[in-house]
Write an enzyme that holds these catalytic residues in place. Structure first.
Site, PDB file in Angstrom:
ATOM      1  CG  ASP A   1      -2.011   1.005   1.166  1.00 50.48           C
ATOM      2  OD1 ASP A   1      -2.114   1.693   0.145  1.00 50.48           O
ATOM      3  OD2 ASP A   1      -2.768   1.113   2.141  1.00 50.48           O
ATOM      4  CB  SER A   2       0.579   4.398  -1.774  1.00 53.89           C
ATOM      5  OG  SER A   2      -0.676   4.871  -1.287  1.00 53.89           O
ATOM      6  N   GLY A   3       0.670   4.130   1.566  1.00 52.40           N
ATOM      7  CA  GLY A   3       0.703   5.012   2.727  1.00 52.40           C
ATOM      8  C   GLY A   3      -0.456   5.977   2.746  1.00 52.40           C
ATOM      9  N   GLY A   4      -1.261   5.966   1.672  1.00 49.66           N
ATOM     10  CA  GLY A   4      -2.385   6.887   1.602  1.00 49.66           C
ATOM     11  C   GLY A   4      -3.433   6.667   2.673  1.00 49.66           C
ATOM     12  CG  PHE A   5      -5.839   3.244   5.312  1.00 49.66           C
ATOM     13  CD1 PHE A   5      -7.194   3.429   5.099  1.00 49.66           C
ATOM     14  CD2 PHE A   5      -5.427   2.739   6.537  1.00 49.66           C
ATOM     15  CE1 PHE A   5      -8.128   3.112   6.088  1.00 49.66           C
ATOM     16  CE2 PHE A   5      -6.349   2.410   7.523  1.00 49.66           C
ATOM     17  CZ  PHE A   5      -7.700   2.599   7.298  1.00 49.66           C
TER      18      PHE A   5
ATOM     19  CG  ASP B   1      -5.085   6.546  -2.572  1.00 46.68           C
ATOM     20  OD1 ASP B   1      -4.131   6.364  -1.791  1.00 46.68           O
ATOM     21  OD2 ASP B   1      -6.130   5.884  -2.520  1.00 46.68           O
TER      22      ASP B   1
ATOM     23  CD  GLN C   1      -9.847   6.798  -3.025  1.00 44.58           C
ATOM     24  OE1 GLN C   1     -10.964   6.864  -2.522  1.00 44.58           O
ATOM     25  NE2 GLN C   1      -8.863   6.112  -2.437  1.00 44.58           N
TER      26      GLN C   1
ATOM     27  N   GLY D   1     -11.164   3.545  -0.917  1.00 48.51           N
ATOM     28  CA  GLY D   1     -12.102   4.430  -0.248  1.00 48.51           C
ATOM     29  C   GLY D   1     -13.335   3.759   0.316  1.00 48.51           C
TER      30      GLY D   1
ATOM     31  CG  ASP E   1      -5.687  -5.227   1.886  1.00 45.82           C
ATOM     32  OD1 ASP E   1      -5.349  -4.740   2.977  1.00 45.82           O
ATOM     33  OD2 ASP E   1      -6.320  -4.559   1.027  1.00 45.82           O
TER      34      ASP E   1
ATOM     35  CB  CYS F   1     -10.409 -26.538   9.845  1.00 46.67           C
ATOM     36  SG  CYS F   1      -8.946 -25.513   9.577  1.00 46.67           S
TER      37      CYS F   1
ATOM     38  CB  CYS G   1      -5.344 -25.205  10.076  1.00 48.20           C
ATOM     39  SG  CYS G   1      -6.192 -24.915  11.645  1.00 48.20           S
TER      40      CYS G   1
ATOM     41  CB  CYS H   1      -8.562 -27.621  13.235  1.00 47.70           C
ATOM     42  SG  CYS H   1      -9.403 -26.016  13.309  1.00 47.70           S
TER      43      CYS H   1
ATOM     44  CG  HIS I   1      -8.851 -21.752  12.665  1.00 48.36           C
ATOM     45  ND1 HIS I   1      -9.273 -22.907  12.031  1.00 48.36           N
ATOM     46  CD2 HIS I   1      -9.941 -20.925  12.728  1.00 48.36           C
ATOM     47  CE1 HIS I   1     -10.560 -22.796  11.735  1.00 48.36           C
ATOM     48  NE2 HIS I   1     -10.985 -21.610  12.148  1.00 48.36           N
TER      49      HIS I   1
END
Length: 411
Positions: A96-100, A151, A194, A221, A271, A309, A311, A314, A340
């Site tokens: 991610d660019s850091g915009g968030f 952004d 956006q 956004g 994500d 499951c 994993c 489990c 899990h």
């Protein structure tokens, strides 16, 4: 953009929805989509090693440019040959660019046409200037297969002229990002659509950003507390307008129901910190809804977290044991729940891809929602569920509306 940095091949399409199963060949790994990306914000997956991520069938993970710029820093990442080598991860990566952080650290940031001035959340003093050019320089040093443009991000709850201002600034910043990007044959740069919840602004942004001929596009956004009935309509519009032969990434999405719905709307990548963050609070993800494992009903429950499951957690531990670990604040409990929850997400994505390829994805959606809501193991009114109001049919109203739009009846 250099097409060799990303090759996207659609293998199968659902005949009733916009869902598709694809191979996305990246410099470090071929990612099967639809795909969920676990989040390693600062190059660390909380509670899991990179070897465990490989064993859990993770194809691609996400890192955050802003946090990696603070620690360990751009210069160090350049010296050690990028984040892949530093964290011993040989599969795909997106940054991610850091915009968030303009939203999450709003009180510590100041936004202008030049970029964003941040005050460090670690010491409250150190200032960091993040411009489109600097974001590209940091991401080029990190070496991720996919980079996001910087952004201008505003909360999805914001309305009025600030939303349009942010959209146009994001378009201008995209051009600056492309100009500053120095590794186009090795790293892909995705624009971020956006426009808030304003469908007319989303249309404008899609039209402008697709002119740039990127190798893939993100829908940004969202997932910020907006009404879910607005959320899916924005996603649906964007996937209609974005190129059919390019991957589409819906940012910040990780709830099971969202992954199932958005895949039907034509999204390929997701994500979210949710699976590992909720694990640290003692929640296990299952096909019959989340389990608050510290609750009394699990104190002597000798069954696994989820019956089918496979994993490590489990196969080797019971609900009662994990409940005891979490109640006593043993860190191993968070570790076992994280294993899990990531396994659950990866299994869900495999099932989504398989049913798309079998062309019975609508039936999968019907059965998934029936089990998730009608057979929910624990009815937890305290679950954080933004605007997830249940209708008279026993399903969230927004899911009922979206499924009606898709012409798929709920069971």
């Amino acid at each position: 953009m250099d097409p060799q940095a990303l090759q996207f091949k659609i293998k199968a399409k659902c005949s009733k929805t916009k869902a598709r199963s694809s191979d996305m060949k990246l410099p470090h790994y071929t990612v099967l989509t639809p795909q969920f990306m676990p989040v390693a914000t600062s190059g660390v997956m909380k509670g899991l090693t990179t070897e465990q991520l490989r064993q859990l069938d993770c194809h691609i993970i996400l890192g955050n440019t802003y946090h990696l710029a603070l620690q360990p820093g751009k210069e160090f990442l350049n010296e050690c040959g990028g984040l892949h080598k530093f964290m011993n991860w040989d599969r795909a990566m997106l940054t991610d660019s850091g915009g968030f952080q303009m939203v999450s650290l709003l009180k510590l940031s100041e936004i202008s046409e030049e970029g964003v001035n941040f005050i460090s959340p670690f010491d409250g003093v150190t200032k960091t200037v993040l411009t489109p050019e600097e974001s590209m320089a940091i991401q080029n040093a990190i070496g991720a297969d996919i980079m996001m443009q910087l952004d201008d991000v505003v909360s999805s709850l914001v309305t009025g002229p600030r939303v349009e201002e942010a959209m146009w600034r994001s378009i201008r910043w995209l051009d600056r990002c492309f100009k500053a990007h120095v590794r186009p044959s090795e790293q892909n740069l995705f624009p971020i659509i956006q426009g808030g919840l304003d469908l007319s602004l989303r249309k404008v942004c899609c039209a402008e950003m697709t002119k740039r001929q990127a190798n893939g596009y993100a829908i940004g956004g969202l997932s910020g507390g907006e009404a879910k009935d607005s959320f899916w309509r924005v996603v649906n519009l964007c996937t209609d307008l974005l190129p059919q032969d390019k991957p589409r990434y819906c940012m910040g999405v990780g709830y099971s129901e969202d992954l199932v719905i958005c895949s039907a709307l034509g999204v390929d990548m997701y994500d979210c910190v949710y699976p590992t963050r909720t694990a640290r609070f003692g929640t296990a993800l299952t096909r019959r809804g989340p389990l608050r494992i510290k609750n009394h009903e699990f104190h002597q429950d000798l069954s696994p977290l989820e019956q089918d499951c496979e994993c490590f957690t489990c196969k080797n531990h019971t609900r009662a044991y994990i409940s005891r670990l979490m109640r006593q604040k043993e860190t191993i409990g968070c570790h076992l729940l994280s294993i899990h929850n990531i396994a659950y997400q990866m299994r869900l994505m495999r099932d989504i891809r398989r049913h798309i390829e079998q062309d019975d994805y609508p039936k999968f959606m019907q059965q998934f929602f029936y089990e998730y809501y009608k057979h929910r193991e624990i009815k937890d009114d305290d679950e954080k569920d933004w605007s997830n109001k249940i209708g008279p049919n026993g399903y969230p109203i927004w899911i009922t509306n979206c499924m009606a739009h898709l012409d798929i009846p709920l069971l």
